[in-house]
Design an enzyme around this catalytic site. Structure first.
Site, mmCIF file in Angstrom:
data_model
loop_
_atom_site.group_PDB
_atom_site.id
_atom_site.type_symbol
_atom_site.label_atom_id
_atom_site.label_comp_id
_atom_site.label_asym_id
_atom_site.label_seq_id
_atom_site.Cartn_x
_atom_site.Cartn_y
_atom_site.Cartn_z
ATOM 1 N N TRP A 191 0.807 -1.219 0.000
ATOM 2 C CA TRP A 191 0.000 0.000 0.000
ATOM 3 C C TRP A 191 0.840 1.269 0.000
ATOM 4 C CZ3 TRP A 191 1.639 2.638 4.156
ATOM 5 C CH2 TRP A 191 2.079 1.916 5.281
ATOM 6 N N ASN A 192 2.138 1.189 0.350
ATOM 7 C CA ASN A 192 2.873 2.436 0.582
ATOM 8 C C ASN A 192 3.291 3.155 -0.701
ATOM 9 O OD1 ASN A 192 4.662 0.308 0.152
ATOM 10 N ND2 ASN A 192 6.190 1.059 1.584
ATOM 11 N N LYS A 215 -2.413 -8.270 -7.629
ATOM 12 C CA LYS A 215 -3.302 -7.983 -6.505
ATOM 13 C C LYS A 215 -2.708 -6.850 -5.678
ATOM 14 C CE LYS A 215 -3.582 -9.061 -2.395
ATOM 15 N NZ LYS A 215 -4.099 -7.730 -1.911
ATOM 16 N N PRO A 216 -3.342 -5.685 -5.704
ATOM 17 C CA PRO A 216 -2.863 -4.577 -4.876
ATOM 18 C C PRO A 216 -3.309 -4.749 -3.431
ATOM 19 C CG PRO A 216 -4.822 -3.902 -6.078
ATOM 20 C CD PRO A 216 -4.503 -5.316 -6.525
ATOM 21 N N GLY A 269 6.501 -6.677 0.306
ATOM 22 C CA GLY A 269 5.781 -6.578 1.572
ATOM 23 C C GLY A 269 6.658 -7.006 2.729
ATOM 24 N N SER A 270 6.033 -7.454 3.789
ATOM 25 C CA SER A 270 6.757 -7.773 5.008
ATOM 26 C C SER A 270 7.529 -9.081 4.879
ATOM 27 C CB SER A 270 5.797 -7.866 6.190
ATOM 28 O OG SER A 270 5.019 -9.048 6.112
ATOM 29 N N GLU A 291 10.713 -8.692 -2.352
ATOM 30 C CA GLU A 291 11.293 -7.464 -1.818
ATOM 31 C C GLU A 291 10.630 -7.251 -0.468
ATOM 32 O OE1 GLU A 291 11.699 -4.098 -0.355
ATOM 33 O OE2 GLU A 291 10.441 -3.360 -1.991
ATOM 34 N N LEU A 292 11.375 -7.515 0.608
ATOM 35 C CA LEU A 292 10.785 -7.642 1.943
ATOM 36 C C LEU A 292 11.209 -6.481 2.849
ATOM 37 C CD1 LEU A 292 11.309 -11.510 2.245
ATOM 38 C CD2 LEU A 292 9.345 -10.259 1.307
ATOM 39 N N CYS A 325 10.267 0.748 3.116
ATOM 40 C CA CYS A 325 11.258 -0.252 3.531
ATOM 41 C C CYS A 325 12.659 0.299 3.455
ATOM 42 C CB CYS A 325 11.122 -1.507 2.680
ATOM 43 S SG CYS A 325 11.264 -1.191 0.910
ATOM 44 N N GLU A 422 10.952 -2.470 11.920
ATOM 45 C CA GLU A 422 10.696 -1.327 11.047
ATOM 46 C C GLU A 422 9.730 -0.384 11.752
ATOM 47 O OE1 GLU A 422 10.731 -1.822 6.470
ATOM 48 O OE2 GLU A 422 9.661 -3.541 7.244
ATOM 49 N N SER A 482 16.575 4.809 -4.678
ATOM 50 C CA SER A 482 15.676 4.184 -5.654
ATOM 51 C C SER A 482 15.767 4.884 -7.003
ATOM 52 C CB SER A 482 14.230 4.243 -5.151
ATOM 53 O OG SER A 482 14.111 3.591 -3.911
#
Length: 520
Positions: A191-192, A215-216, A269-270, A291-292, A325, A422, A482
């Site tokens: 979501w970020n 899937k968002p 995500g996490s 990508e965690l 992240c 985090e 990034s």
């Protein structure tokens, strides 16, 4: 602000516009939306996108999308069932063969057209993003430009997919090396960064000739639904890209992972969820890109330019209200300069304006939800209870919305909970150090390894520390790393694989070797 960087220095104010401190939602009336806000929300399809068509979810199920600045409902969108997910994946499987046969130039043209449409509609898309996840409009516009750049970058990579040809060592055969699309992909985004994380996955998938189901996150489905319309308009064929929105992510996606129909999963995500997905992928040996989480160290040596370091800390900490992240999570400052660094950082953080992202002059929007804010509040309370000092912020403001003020803590002990978790909020914790070896050990004392930031004017030290730190990325004297043209990803439990750069498309390609006999 360039197209490549969503936020280089987004928090610097002109001299005649000092910060106002917290001035958010209590001044706003929940539900009192402008015509422009209503227009952009109403203009987005709220249904599932399957096989090139907008369709209702099974039994017409929906869930609400909430504006985090007010806690008010923006709209309802389709809530997919496992059967809906299966239909989307079957559409991707059916489209895979023909889509793989499209020429690289055709796929590149699709991506370039989508890039142009994103840039043309940047203002509306930025407003939509601000409404569903809270970031200020200036930052949201930066994300749209950043997101669009992934399409432009991978349009170039689509026509550079290469292979090889060589003579066998014995001379009796030739080796032909080709690259082919992996096949139907499952893409799960957070979501970020609701637009950029989608284009960072869809760009290389389309460039490589892979179909997909995306899937968002349920908190921010509107940006992705808007993107589906843009991709269809850009000429991406039916079934090549499908989108399911759902509250029960596991219930919808796990059967797809275990179905054997998909050939790849890409997830951002996490770490906790990433571990579970990796276990699920093992059953069918799905190729995975993960990508965690991150726990980024930000190191300021005694010879650093403090103004540059403070500016870098603001960029690394406050991008997206700290909900990233890549956010600076542990700020190590040399003992000789920590007091001055803390003073300057607190002064800059206190000057940031907190408010609803649609309001002029706002620098810091709300956190995503009450659970996110409570986590930040709890981590700050824990650090203070262990001896940390609050230099600015630290109190949850009254009023509607999920706001938390920019906060600077100094003297944060290494046993504080935020040293291992985090923060995902606008909190900058400062910890002193005395020696290079000491701070490198502390920086590496984590299961995560996504990104680190190092500020020093000693080139030899910069290279020593950058090589010694166990992360996939390092920012040297800069607070933003990034870039669509650079490989993004981490080591240890921060993930697998890389996104972006020249290697980003490799995650969506298989290498095939064809041996050709040439001797009778």
């Amino acid at each position: 602000m360039s197209n490549d960087e969503p936020n280089n220095q987004p928090y610097d104010k002109p001299d005649d516009q000092p910060g106002h401190g917290p001035g958010h939602g209590p001044g706003s009336t929940p539900g009192d939306r402008s015509a422009g806000e209503a227009r952009v929300v109403d203009g987005v399809e709220k249904r599932l996108f399957v096989d090139g068509k907008w369709v209702e979810a099974t039994r017409g199920a929906t869930f609400d999308v909430v504006d985090p600045s007010t806690g008010e409902v923006l709209c309802a969108v389709a809530d997919a069932s496992p059967a809906d997910g299966r239909a989307a994946l079957e559409a991707a499987v059916a489209a895979q063969r023909d889509f793989a046969r499209t020429s690289p130039r055709e796929r590149a043209d699709m991506l370039m057209t989508a890039y142009e449409l994103l840039m043309e509609r940047a203002d509306d898309l930025a407003l939509l993003m601000t409404l569903e996840m809270g970031k200020p409009l200036r930052e949201a516009r930066g994300e749209i430009a950043y997101a669009a750049e992934f399409f432009r970058h991978f349009a170039g990579e689509a026509v550079r997919i290469d292979g090889g040809y060589q003579t066998a060592p014995a001379g009796n055969a030739r080796f032909l090396i080709t690259r082919q699309p992996v096949g139907p992909c499952l893409l799960i985004t957070p979501w970020n960064f609701p637009m950029a994380m989608g284009t960072r996955k869809l760009g290389p998938a389309i460039a490589a000739g892979c179909t997909s189901v995306i899937k968002p996150a349920h908190q921010t489905p509107l940006s992705m639904l808007a993107l589906m319309g843009i991709l269809a308009e850009a000429g991406v064929p039916a079934g090549a890209v499908n989108c399911v929105t759902a509250m029960d992510a596991g219930g919808v996606m796990e059967p797809l992972i275990r179905s054997g129909l998909a050939r790849k999963l890409s997830f951002t995500g996490s770490t906790r969820v990433g571990r579970m997905l990796l276990e699920q992928c093992a059953e069918k040996v799905l190729r995975t890109s993960l990508e965690l989480g991150g726990n980024a160290p930000f190191i300021v040596f005694e010879d650093a330019d403090l103004d540059e370091a403070v500016t870098g800390a603001i960029a690394a900490k406050m991008r997206n209200m700290g909900e990233a992240c890549t956010a600076a999570n542990r700020i190590f400052v040399h003992t000789s300069v920590i007091d001055e660094f803390g003073r300057r950082l607190a002064e800059r953080m206190a000057a940031l304006t907190v408010g609803r992202g649609t309001e002029p002059g706002v620098d810091v929007g709300p956190l995503i939800d009450e659970a996110g804010r409570e986590k930040v509040r709890s981590l700050v309370a824990d650090a203070v209870g262990r001896g940390a000092t609050v230099l600015t912020g630290g109190d949850v403001p009254a009023g509607s919305g999920y706001f938390y003020p920019p906060t600077v803590l100094t003297g944060v002990p290494r046993e504080a909970a935020m040293a291992d978790q985090e923060i995902f909020g606008p909190v900058a914790p400062l910890t002193p150090f005395d020696a290079e070896d000491e701070v490198v050990r502390a920086a590496n004392d984590t299961e995560y390894g996504l990104v680190a930031y190092v500020f020093t004017n000693d080139l030899r030290r910069a290279l020593r520390v950058a090589e010694a730190i166990e992360t996939g990325m390092v920012g040297l004297n800069q607070g933003v790393v990034s870039n669509p043209a650079a490989p993004f990803g981490g080591v240890k439990q921060s993930g697998l694989g890389r996104e972006g750069g020249a290697v980003g498309i490799d995650e969506f390609l298989e290498t095939k070797y064809i041996g050709i006999a040439v001797n009778d």
